[in-house]
Design an enzyme around this catalytic site. Structure first.
Site: not given
Ligand code: NAP
Ligand code: G4F
Length: 340
Positions: A81, A155, A11, A129, A127, A151, A95
């Protein structure tokens, strides 16, 4: 040499964290899922590295996890993950619960059953969230949670089971309550990357319009490469603890759009309200952004703003390392180079 095990290594965060840990001299083990198409673009450049080792496994499969933890015997586990898409969690709620909630329990139990309770440190990707339908602003480690999607509810279990194992068994496990962090490696269905890719395609004439959901939603957006360093720093503390990582600045989806188009030389003007709001190119009068009600979520988190004071003091976190403008610029520049 320390050994780290990263779940979610393919990821966005997993790839940046792997680069950081290899640079620090770690042996890095990662868990990947079997898939009918290989999608390891973010880590493909690391596969020749002699301290980079991949294992097949799945967070929904305790047997595979136990076998990996028991053979690697890691010093640190970064549990990244997850089914990480909030919108998708409404469609695959069971899931999401299995992986994002039970998956955390499985990792903790693997560590105990491998006899690593006292030696292995664990980072859990919690997160912002969790704050969901926010109860105060800005949100800190002391702000009550009000999860607002399948989600976030999953979490929340992960967050509490980590705290529980810390207290019950004295395990060194930490929750990183990370606010949104983006990058040129962000998944294409998250809003920031969807916007920067659309800017690039519209500029090149291969997309005519960008459809978005809630334009007024506000996020505290930072740069993912900066955030993974905080994950590592949390595990280098004397005592396990939970930390908010955020910039302390907030922007709306609408503002992100304006900034991204502006950086590519297009000045957008938003007119209209609600579902009738449109983003219009001031020069040509063309409508480039429209609202699609299908992209609204049944419940949406709309007001995230983090208070990173604790991380500033204890982790030496610098929330100004990459500005909002710089983040947008990095993403637009990258996507403008894409070959379609
Ligand atoms: P991401 O790009 O969606 O990566 C998710 C990773 O989890 C991918 O490597 C995916 O593998 C793997 N995965 C999904 N389901 C799995 C399973 N059942 N078993 C094993 N691996 C699995 O997410 P990210 O943005 O890097 O975020 C990393 C973590 O931080 C996540 O837990 C997310 O919820 C959390 N988080 C993210 C943010 C953010 O803003 N990015 C903020 C707060 C928390 P595949 O490549 O095979 O799909
Ligand atoms: O980019 P988003 O899908 O991110 P969201 O929902 O904030 O979640 C991400 O950040 C979280 C940390 O706060 C992580 F835990 C989570 O794993 C993920 O990385 O949406 C951001 C905002 C939402 O309010 C959504 O309703 O953008 C709004 N939005 C408006 N139009 C959209 C869209 N989001 C998406 N994905 N696609 C749209 O077209």
């Amino acid at each position: 040499m320390k050994k780290a095990l990263i779940t979610g290594i393919s990821g966005q965060d997993g790839s940046f964290l792997t680069e950081l840990l290899l640079h620090k001299g770690y042996e890095v083990h990662g868990i990947v899922r079997r898939s009918s198409t290989e999608h390891r673009e973010r880590i493909a450049h690391l596969e020749e590295h002699d301290k980079f080792i991949l294992h097949y496994g799945d967070l929904s499969d305790y047997v595979s996890l136990m076998s990996i933890v028991g053979s690697v015997l890691p010093d640190e586990i970064y549990n990244l993950a997850a089914q990480s898409h909030v919108g998708v969690s409404f469609d695959v709620a069971e899931y999401t619960a299995d992986v994002d909630a039970m998956g955390v329990l499985r990792i903790l139990e693997c560590v105990r059953n491998a006899g690593l309770t006292d030696s292995c440190k664990i980072y859990q990707a919690s997160t912002s969230e969790l704050y969901g339908r926010v109860e105060e602003k800005p949100q800190s480690e002391l702000t009550p949670f009000h999860p607002y999607s399948p989600y976030a509810v999953a979490k929340q279990y992960g967050y509490w089971i980590v705290k529980e194992y810390r207290e019950a068994y004295g395990m060194f496990c930490c929750n990183g309550i990370l606010f949104n962090h983006e990058s040129e490696r962000r998944g294409e269905s998250f809003v920031t990357r969807k916007i920067t890719l659309a800017v690039s395609r519209i500029k090149k004439g291969i997309q005519s319009r960008l459809y978005l959901g809630n334009l007024s939603s506000k996020r505290d957006w930072g740069y993912a490469k900066d955030y993974v360093e905080c994950m590592w720093r949390m595990l280098q503390q004397d005592k396990p603890d939970d930390f908010v990582i955020a910039t302390g600045r907030q922007h709306s989806v609408r503002e992100f759009c304006e900034r991204a188009f502006h950086y590519a030389g297009i000045d957008l003007e938003f007119t209209g309200k609600g579902l009738n709001e449109k983003g219009i190119d001031k020069n040509s009068g063309r409508v480039l952004v429209e609202v699609d009600p299908g992209l609204y979520r049944p419940t949406d988190v709309v007001d995230l703003l983090g208070n990173p004071d604790k991380a500033k003091q204890k982790l030496n976190w610098n929330p100004d390392r990459t500005s909002f403008d710089e983040l947008v610029r990095i993403m637009v520049d990258y996507d403008m180079q894409m070959k379609y």
